[in-house]
Design an enzyme around this catalytic site. Structure first.
Site, PDB file in Angstrom:
ATOM      1  N   ARG A 273       0.683  -1.188  -0.127  1.00  0.00           N
ATOM      2  CA  ARG A 273       0.201  -0.083  -0.630  1.00  0.00           C
ATOM      3  C   ARG A 273       0.996   1.309  -0.420  1.00  0.00           C
ATOM      4  O   ARG A 273       1.814   0.991   0.723  1.00  0.00           O
ATOM      5  CB  ARG A 273      -0.720   0.098   0.988  1.00  0.00           C
ATOM      6  CG  ARG A 273      -2.021  -0.921   1.386  1.00  0.00           C
ATOM      7  CD  ARG A 273      -3.108  -0.397   0.089  1.00  0.00           C
ATOM      8  NE  ARG A 273      -4.532  -1.037   0.328  1.00  0.00           N
ATOM      9  CZ  ARG A 273      -4.925  -1.998  -0.666  1.00  0.00           C
ATOM     10  NH1 ARG A 273      -4.176  -2.425  -1.756  1.00  0.00           N
ATOM     11  NH2 ARG A 273      -5.630  -3.249  -1.270  1.00  0.00           N
ATOM     12  N   GLU A 302      -3.306   7.917  -5.635  1.00  0.00           N
ATOM     13  CA  GLU A 302      -3.782   6.759  -6.361  1.00  0.00           C
ATOM     14  C   GLU A 302      -5.318   7.678  -6.925  1.00  0.00           C
ATOM     15  O   GLU A 302      -6.438   7.271  -6.230  1.00  0.00           O
ATOM     16  CB  GLU A 302      -4.374   5.430  -5.845  1.00  0.00           C
ATOM     17  CG  GLU A 302      -2.944   4.497  -5.884  1.00  0.00           C
ATOM     18  CD  GLU A 302      -2.936   3.776  -5.353  1.00  0.00           C
ATOM     19  OE1 GLU A 302      -3.646   3.131  -5.820  1.00  0.00           O
ATOM     20  OE2 GLU A 302      -1.647   3.131  -4.541  1.00  0.00           O
ATOM     21  N   HIS A 321      -0.595   0.222  -9.765  1.00  0.00           N
ATOM     22  CA  HIS A 321      -2.012  -0.546  -9.341  1.00  0.00           C
ATOM     23  C   HIS A 321      -2.168  -1.928  -9.817  1.00  0.00           C
ATOM     24  O   HIS A 321      -2.989  -1.534  -9.888  1.00  0.00           O
ATOM     25  CB  HIS A 321      -2.914   0.418  -8.376  1.00  0.00           C
ATOM     26  CG  HIS A 321      -2.830  -0.616  -6.904  1.00  0.00           C
ATOM     27  ND1 HIS A 321      -3.497   0.130  -5.891  1.00  0.00           N
ATOM     28  CD2 HIS A 321      -2.815  -1.656  -6.372  1.00  0.00           C
ATOM     29  CE1 HIS A 321      -3.695  -0.822  -5.089  1.00  0.00           C
ATOM     30  NE2 HIS A 321      -3.304  -1.677  -5.266  1.00  0.00           N
TER      31      HIS A 321
END
Length: 354
Positions: A273, A302, A321
């Site tokens: 993360r 993000e 991601h």
């Protein structure tokens, strides 16, 4: 758009072909189905499970590109019995208040749960399902790919080839760092950490070390890894892969203090993360040569703004991601999320429950 097995007969029959008694039966059956809201157009395997369950009627935010706006989400969850979400939705007291007392089950299509207010969910007696394990292989593969791309400077090399920087052969041009005879550190040894080490072992890694909140001898024995302190992990690792969960204890734990202890030849990789890293400290470490390179699949926020200083560095590889982004894994995650939801609504044990 309302979806579900209860609606499929309507899609096949015209209104004039339904005699009143049949329509009444259909309406009665629909009224007994539990209501579910799905916050994203999840992969088809999970949607198929929901449609064919005969247990729920569900409404879905029919987009894979744009998250459901918060204002829409707060409206759509009113009165639902179940909620299937992804990691872009913040599940907090405001949302739970909007949903109301009917909400019994939350199922998130993610292995991480930092987007969930677990204390608030527990206080209200709402069961929570999540999707670990099924993404282990995909995340481990991507982590290895990111590590190699970063350490062997593949993104830089591709760019140089495209822009005409590829001239005569040079002795030290685009040289990187090898895995052979290296020490690989794993921060947070779970299934993913073990899977990463198993994939790296054939590269002739000399030593695996790890740190965690407590030693994990059973998992460590699978990869012959040594438990060390976080300081030792930083000092000894040639490659440091972060696999820990984001918790209050791990928030920005990868900071100036940790980077200052690392070798100037070390490669830092994060596929856990973004919140575990202080990105300003990482930028300083990379830009001043305190560490050799970093590969990130996760950031804060993000998406990371294209103006962010990390994007200016040749020694930082940033991915959007995508660690679990394989067709097999994403469908497995959606199936698990759907089954967790249905089992929870029936009052049965979920396959994976927090």
């Amino acid at each position: 758009m309302w979806c579900g097995v209860a609606l499929r007969p309507l899609q096949r029959l015209s209104a004039t072909s339904l005699i009143p008694s049949s329509l009444q039966i259909l309406q009665k059956n629909m009224s007994t189905l539990q209501r579910v809201y799905v916050t994203r157009q999840i992969p088809p395997d999970g949607l198929k499970i929901l449609r064919e369950s005969g247990q729920v009627q569900f409404e879905l935010w029919d987009s894979d590109d744009v998250p459901v706006p918060r204002s829409d989400l707060l409206q759509k969850v009113k009165g639902v019995d179940g909620l299937l979400c992804v990691l872009t939705e913040k599940i907090d007291a405001e949302l739970l208040d909007a949903a109301g007392p009917n909400l019994k089950v939350l199922s998130t299509m993610s292995v991480g749960f930092d987007h969930l207010d677990l204390d608030e969910l527990k206080k209200r007696g709402i069961r929570v399902g999540y999707t670990p394990d099924v993404l282990t292989d995909a995340v481990a593969e991507l982590t290895v790919a990111l590590l190699l791309a970063t350490s062997r400077r593949l993104i830089e090399a591709t760019h140089e080839a495209k822009i005409g920087g590829w001239g005569t052969w040079r002795t030290l041009w685009l040289c990187g760092h090898e895995l052979a005879n290296s020490t690989v550190g794993i921060f947070g040894l779970g299934r993913i950490g073990v899977a990463i080490a198993e994939r790296l072992a054939p590269f002739k890694v000399k030593k695996f070390i790890y740190t965690d909140v407590v030693p994990r001898p059973e998992l460590a024995s699978q990869i012959n890894a040594e438990f060390v302190s976080l300081d030792e992990l930083a000092k000894r690792s040639d490659f440091l892969a972060v696999c820990c969960a984001l918790t209050p204890e791990t928030k920005e734990i990868c900071n100036k203090d940790l980077f200052s202890k690392m070798k100037n030849t070390s490669i830092f990789i994060n596929t856990s993360r973004g919140g575990v890293v202080n990105q300003e400290d990482l930028y300083e470490a990379l830009s001043t040569g305190k560490i050799a390179g970093a590969g990130l699949d996760v950031t804060v926020p993000e998406p990371l703004p294209t103006s962010h200083p990390l994007f200016t560095l040749n020694n930082c590889v940033i991915l959007p991601h995508i660690a679990s982004a394989s067709y097999t894994t994403r469908n497995a995650m959606s199936s698990l999320a759907a089954n967790n939801l249905l089992l929870g609504l029936r009052g049965e044990p979920m396959i994976k429950e927090l």
